[in-house]
Enzyme design. Structure first.
Site, PDB file in Angstrom:
ATOM      1  N   GLU A  49       0.873  -1.172   0.000  1.00 23.92           N
ATOM      2  CA  GLU A  49       0.000   0.000   0.000  1.00 23.92           C
ATOM      3  C   GLU A  49       0.901   1.209   0.000  1.00 23.92           C
ATOM      4  OE1 GLU A  49      -3.609  -1.234   2.797  1.00 23.92           O
ATOM      5  OE2 GLU A  49      -2.902   0.803   3.125  1.00 23.92           O
ATOM      6  N   ASP A  60      -6.163  10.205   9.351  1.00 25.74           N
ATOM      7  CA  ASP A  60      -4.880   9.714   9.822  1.00 25.74           C
ATOM      8  C   ASP A  60      -4.444  10.341  11.130  1.00 25.74           C
ATOM      9  OD1 ASP A  60      -3.866   7.783   7.852  1.00 25.74           O
ATOM     10  OD2 ASP A  60      -4.110   9.454   6.456  1.00 25.74           O
ATOM     11  N   TYR A 175     -11.088  -4.007   2.915  1.00 27.20           N
ATOM     12  CA  TYR A 175     -10.199  -3.557   3.987  1.00 27.20           C
ATOM     13  C   TYR A 175     -11.081  -3.273   5.187  1.00 27.20           C
ATOM     14  CZ  TYR A 175      -6.440  -0.638   6.097  1.00 27.20           C
ATOM     15  OH  TYR A 175      -5.468  -0.090   6.898  1.00 27.20           O
TER      16      TYR A 175
END
Lengths: 263, 410
Positions: A49, A60, A175
């Site tokens: 990734e 994040d 995911y």
């Protein structure tokens, strides 16, 4: 078949779980990031990734935020990220590469132009954090038409009613985000993750890979053990941030990969 | 474009949360179920009489609405042209228009069973309004504020803490409103189950831009009625300052279909709208992009990286603008101009001297544009500008800009 599908086919045949590692393109600089990337397959990474830096990474935590800032300060652009993939592909035509990031740099380049450049460079899949299924017309559908997988995030808040919508246009793998939160935050517990993975697998044949909150070989093994594999990002990025030499970073990655592979 | 075919500018957004191409729901999957639930609950509340009864009761008895529509006789005389009115939203409880929206969102949050409220703030006005309403209802309140803004808006930081809010200084980026919004979104994604994100402007993912507009449009509704009472007609021009654009959307929205009314939004021109990008004029100096849950005009570089804005006014220091403004700009229903820091300071001083009103730096931008156009207009031309905040919070910034040391003994 694409590289992602091929890779999962091989892993299935060998009875192994997938180890996916995240690094930020251009962090701390282009050359270092490229040499780490080139060493990842040898360190046991099944899928790479590659993060595209963005000024405002809303999903994040501080580790990835700072990595993005370092990369941008060192001159990383979307074009340089594509260049990194082209360079990598000169020596490796098999390891799948998934570009992960936010929509605006792609939108700014123009979706069609980006997709054609990404495919030519050797990018196999996209994870774009701020494009939920409600915005599928933006990039997901055009990407799949261009032969690039669009990998969706499923989360603890994705309930059974919503799951089919999330899975509908997902390809490559799913995911599963193991926590409600940002990258590099709380640790995921295998016992909490297991039923969630089972819930998703009841509705799809795609592999389910689990990420967020995994940072040691043991947690890598535990989480991969209850899914089709796991992703580690912040813990690897933190090694680079600490100024560790490439070899040491790759040794750290190998420990995590071995963890996932013994699961 | 098919704008000539538009019968109304008041029908947006569509079911995807779009105003033309702008708006949308560009958020991570973790937030998506909550955004959809919020939309559903808001759609219900919109037509629920008990919701609006509660709003109006608080607007009347807690906020002090309606705010006056005030004829600025001396300013009108001083500028020597158009007749100038101010909608006095700076007289609201907490000193700005922000509380109009906060009340709506907090009433909704309580009906959704959320007991923890988070918000981002720039100048601190939205933070103070949120902390105030949270104190009133006994809710836990966390305010994200850029570290740079914490420094230049100290009085509001102290106010928020007095009101019981936790103020978190945000050090990522340049430490302004954009960074505060990033961290508020990070908090929300982490605490999604018990937390309500009270967004302070007409931006963010759908339904926020529409919801905040609806709560703020009390400004325009009152102004329209009050103008009918005072002048027996509509104003010719309405003007408001724009950071994210909530006070402007609130004033503009009820006038959108009155096509004879000229609508002007004033962006923060900082040091001037030029290639150095030391400004916050997203429409004048930016281009479309996706940030903070919506597509809109953004200040960004060639690679789609977001640029830091620059403005003397913390409340306008944001590189984006609400998506409905982006659409009104492209459809040409509203005009958007920019005013520099220096021009805003001149307006600030003039307002103090001629009307006895200390304006916030944000509406000083709107007033500066009034100063530009009013002298050229006839005396029967009516301008209504939104005085959306009072300037007490800004006296330190203004003193510094004017080179006055107010900490020194007199």
């Amino acid at each position: 078949m694409g590289r992602i599908e091929d890779r999962f086919e091989t892993l299935r045949t060998e009875g192994r779980k997938a180890f996916v590692s995240y690094i930020m393109a251009g962090d701390p600089d282009y050359e270092t990031a490229l040499s780490v990337m080139k060493g990842l397959p040898e360190a046991g990474v099944d899928i790479i990734e590659l993060g595209q830096p963005f000024t405002d990474p809303m999903a994040d935590g501080p580790t990835i935020q700072k990595a993005g800032q370092r990369a941008l300060a060192a001159g990383q652009t979307l074009e340089r990220t594509l260049e990194m993939v082209r360079e990598f592909r000169k020596g490796d035509d098999e390891t799948p590469i998934v570009l992960m990031g936010y929509y605006n740099p792609i939108y700014s380049r123009g979706v069609e132009r980006f997709l054609s450049d990404a495919r030519d460079a050797g990018i196999d899949g996209l994870i774009v954090v701020d494009l939920p299924p409600e915005e599928d017309d933006e990039l997901c559908i055009p990407a799949q038409r261009a032969g690039i997988d669009f990998i969706r995030l499923a989360t603890p808040t994705t309930d059974d009613k919503r799951l089919p919508k999330v899975l509908q246009n997902t390809s490559g793998f799913v995911y599963y985000v193991s926590i409600t939160g940002i990258t590099g935050a709380a640790a995921a517990e295998a016992e909490d993750v297991a039923p969630e993975v089972a819930r998703i697998k009841a509705q799809t044949d795609l592999p389910v890979i689990v990420g967020f909150g995994i940072r040691t070989p043991d947690s890598s093994a535990a989480i991969a053990g209850v899914a089709d594999g796991c992703v580690v990002g912040s813990a690897i990025v933190a090694e680079l941030a600490a100024g560790k030499p490439v070899e040491e970073v790759l040794a750290f990655v190998r420990g995590l990969a071995d963890g996932a592979h013994r699961a | 474009m098919a704008d000539d075919l538009l019968n109304s500018f008041m029908t947006g957004p569509d079911e995807k949360g779009r105003f033309g191409d702008f708006g949308g729901r560009f958020v991570s999957e973790t937030l998506m179920p909550l955004i959809l639930e919020l939309e559903e609950r808001y759609e219900y509340a919109k037509t629920d009489q008990s919701f609006w009864d509660e709003m109006h009761d608080l607007w009347t008895h807690y906020v002090g609405r309606p705010s006056p529509l005030y004829h600025c006789a001396r300013l009108t005389e001083e500028l020597g042209g158009a007749k100038i009115y101010m909608k006095r939203d700076e007289l609201n409880h907490t000193g700005a228009h922000k509380i109009n929206n906060v009340l709506g969102q907090i009433i909704l949050a309580r009906r959704m069973g959320k007991d923890r409220i988070i918000a981002e703030t720039g100048a601190g006005q939205h933070g103070v309004a949120t902390a105030t309403v949270c104190a009133k209802f006994g809710l836990k309140c966390v305010i994200y504020m850029g570290a740079h803004d914490v420094e230049r808006q100290k009085p509001n930081v102290f106010r928020m803490r007095l009101l019981g809010a936790e103020v978190v200084p945000v050090t990522s980026g340049r430490g302004t409103l954009k960074d505060a919004m990033n961290d508020a979104l990070r908090d929300w994604v982490t605490n999604v189950r018990d937390t309500f994100y009270c967004i302070g402007t007409v931006a963010g993912p759908h339904p926020y831009p529409a919801m905040v507009r609806d709560f703020q449009s009390i400004i325009g509704k009152e102004a329209k009625e009050q103008m009918h009472e005072a002048e027996g007609r509509l104003p010719d021009t309405i003007i408001a300052a724009i950071g994210g654009g909530s006070n402007a959307m609130g004033l503009f929205y009820p006038f959108l279909d009155d096509k004879e009314v000229r609508i002007i939004g004033v962006e923060a021109g900082g040091k001037g709208v030029n290639e150095k990008m030391e400004h916050c004029a997203s429409l004048t100096g930016g281009r479309p992009g996706v940030l903070h849950g919506n597509r809109t005009y953004l200040l960004q570089d060639d690679d789609g990286q977001i640029l830091e804005g620059f403005s003397i006014s913390a409340g306008l220091d944001y590189p984006g603008i609400g998506p409905e403004h982006a659409w009104l700009h492209e459809s040409k229903r509203a005009e958007y101009v920019s005013i520099t820091d220096a021009e805003a300071l001149e307006a600030f001083k003039l307002c103090c001297a001629t009307e006895g009103i200390i304006p916030a730096l944000e509406p000083s931008h709107a007033l500066a544009h009034v100063m530009k156009i009013a002298p050229e207009l006839p005396s029967d031309h009516i301008i209504c500008m939104n005085m959306c905040g009072r300037g007490d919070k800004d006296i330190f910034t203004v003193a510094e800009a004017l080179g006055v040391d107010i900490s020194a003994p007199g």
